[in-house]
Design an enzyme around this catalytic site. Sequence first.
Site, PDB file in Angstrom:
ATOM      1  N   ASN A 269      70.141  20.051  67.910  1.00 23.22           N
ATOM      2  CA  ASN A 269      70.317  19.156  66.762  1.00 23.22           C
ATOM      3  C   ASN A 269      71.370  19.144  66.015  1.00 23.22           C
ATOM      4  O   ASN A 269      71.704  19.989  65.078  1.00 23.22           O
ATOM      5  CB  ASN A 269      69.177  19.487  65.818  1.00 23.22           C
ATOM      6  N   ASP A 270      72.359  18.106  66.517  1.00 22.79           N
ATOM      7  CA  ASP A 270      73.712  18.133  66.018  1.00 22.79           C
ATOM      8  C   ASP A 270      73.895  17.849  64.379  1.00 22.79           C
ATOM      9  O   ASP A 270      75.069  18.213  63.735  1.00 22.79           O
ATOM     10  CB  ASP A 270      74.289  16.828  66.340  1.00 22.79           C
TER      11      ASP A 270
END
Length: 820
Positions: free
Chosen positions: A491-492
């Site tokens: 999850n950037d």
Amino acid sequence: MPEKPPNKQTEFGYFDDEHKEYVIIDPKTPYPWINYLGNDGFYSLISNTTGGYTFYKDAKFRRLTRYRYNNVPVDSGGKYFYIREGGCVWSPGWKPAQAPLDQYQCRHGLGYSRFLSSKRQVHCDLTCFVPLGTRAEVQRLRLSNRTEAPKKLQLYSLLEWCLWNAEDDMTNFQRNFSTGEVEVDGSHIYHKTEYRERRDHYAFYSVNSEIQGFDTDREAFLGLYNGFEAPEAVTRGRAGNSIAHGWSPIASHFLEFELGPGETKEWIFVLGYVENPAGEKWTADGGLNKTRALQMAADFDSGEKVTRALAALADYWQNLLDAYQISGPDTRLNRMVNIWNQYQCMVTFNFSRSASFFESGIGRGMGFRDSNQDLLGVVHMIPERARERILDIAATQFEDGSAYHQYQPLTKRGNAAIGKNFNDDPLWLIQSTLAYIKETGDFDILEESVPFDNDPAKANSLFAHLTASFDHVVNNLGPHGLPLIGRADWNDCLNLNCFSQDPNESFQTTENRAGEVAESVMIAGMFIAFGRDYVALCRHRGHTEEAERAERHLQAMATAIDRHGWDGDWFLRAYDAAGKPIGSHANRQGRIFIEPQGFCIMAGVGLDDGRARTALDSVNKLLAYEHGIVLNYPAYTQYHPEYGEISTYPQGYKENGGVFCHSNPWIMIAETLVGNGDRAFDYYTRLAPAFREKHAALHKTEPYVYAQMIAGKEAATPGQAKNSWLTGTAAWNYYAVTQFILGVRPTFDGLLIDPCIPAAMKGFQITRKFRGATYEISVANPAGVSRGVQQMWVDGTAVAGNLLPVFAPRSYHRVEVLLG
Ligand code: BGC
Ligand code: NOJ
């Protein structure tokens, strides 16, 4: 028109399974619906109104034709044609002329797009494609006069050259308005900007007939104050024969002809790219060396040659798709598995996240984690290219196991501007390599010598790279014994060490805290899920000591998850930089996240004590809704510097409560692991484009490919998709449906048959090519169970268990499977 539309269709189009096409019948789709042409280097994006652009290998540095992003009206600019009869001007793809058409169809097929349209009983049949092994787009255009009287017609082609570097082309006008250079020679228009200096490449646009005129200067063709819809030259009915000197070079052919009653004429246009070796740039008299261009144009100068190239392209795709074909009870499932999901996986593999109608092609290189995951969707079709990709990716890893987050496709070198420290990255290399080995049995790849940090002096075996990946987690544990998250994991937007208060700062590259505290339960799950495969690999190769060492680490991680990663009804998401939980009952918003539920269960955590089912029930209750499973709930309503980008999105979009489609298959797989085939398939159908076709207007993006994101239940526009085509969603959904729901799963030693399907599904047949042999698998479910192979027969003989052995290449085997 060919086939009449079948009964079941939306207002915008329908699937034509026989031709493997999606047929669009209204040019005003809810958003441009595009296709990709090209398989290996030369590429075009093409919309249902012939908008889009072309590049060679690198969408930023070798852009052939210009495109304006975020333009008004949407999707303006492309490779266009104008047909003129008297005062009436129309275009085969409706745009740009936008004259109402009497008939319109856009047929997006595998590697080609075909436009069938008519006006005033003139019928146009335009097919655009990139022939295999060719650095050119070919456009075959046929015009037929369907009346009893002769017609005088004009045809104008139009494309706008990009001055190669797509970013510079959009910004550096003080230089670019003076550099543009073209040359016209018969029906060949050459774009040779900067060829006189350091470039050894040029582009050309040709047609296989004499022309009655041309234009190469945009202003001369369009008029300074016109858009593409009504070029002055076309309105006037005569080309300007202009030669561009700087400003904006274009290429337009002008053809004037008569079509007799019932007559059809055909033209073939070729847009090509040529590289000349340094010594061969010029002819003896100092001119542009055109030999390669003329040869390429000659390769496609007749209808027969084009027909042959189209047939070769169709064979190429059939051959790829044949590796996995299902014939099942639901045509929507069949068309996803057999055609569109595999197709999207190939496109995503080729383009990574570079060029789509949502990715500009000037921004991102190839992502380390993205490219590894994309391999899950293609190893069965193109094992050799997968092998090469794995070795390229591994070469951007550092000796301590960490990895450049991105690399550049032209140079294959790690991108220092982005750097590293996304702590999930290294683990994906284990998953992709193992997927490749299970598919191919090619254990030799592990012995390949691969550099670290692209430095040949620092080379070691690929196996050593996998060990480095594994140990990167072991060496970077936080206070709870869980993996440190670094800049972010998958999850950037969960940037727990960023604490940004500066709007000009990038969440992806800024780390304002040391990063010794924030931990990721998702990486913990990944570590066990992929680490178990690593252990199996070690055992398979007789590395018993390494297997035992690794197992001890997996055990320790499982204990850490038990103690610090379980929140009572679901797995916790993370600990922030202050050591506080995220994705917990203790939080007001972001109480539950999808990622650790998927990954901890895929790791096997909680399967034996009921926690897996509890977590999945929580997902069902709190995250799942009609249009998919949202990423987190409740979404954040304020900016939290301690969480980063996730809280910058309005609620319900992207990583903040959107259905981030990539993560949904993790839950589908987890559901199959607890045996819940009904739920797994239900989730599958909420996302799979063919099942969502009925929502076409709401969904907006193409009904034949997955989008990265569908707005979530807390959004203002639930169910609306964005970012279609280039997304890890393609590979993961394909992996989930083929290997876990339909349950035909490659292992080191053969094909495991372990379907987990809705109890009401009566059965299905799969043809699977595996390590050279063909398996004709027929699954029957008379008892209406979801999971469990009661008996299997191979070539009529009952066998024990549910693992099919590796058969001799080119052999053919009939497999019957009875569930019960
Ligand atoms: C997006 C992410 C994406 C990242 C890449 C973010 O703005 O929300 O989905 O992965 O940018 O840089
Ligand atoms: C898109 C990126 O390409 C991918 O690497 C990332 O995992 C997801 N966004 C989730 O943030």
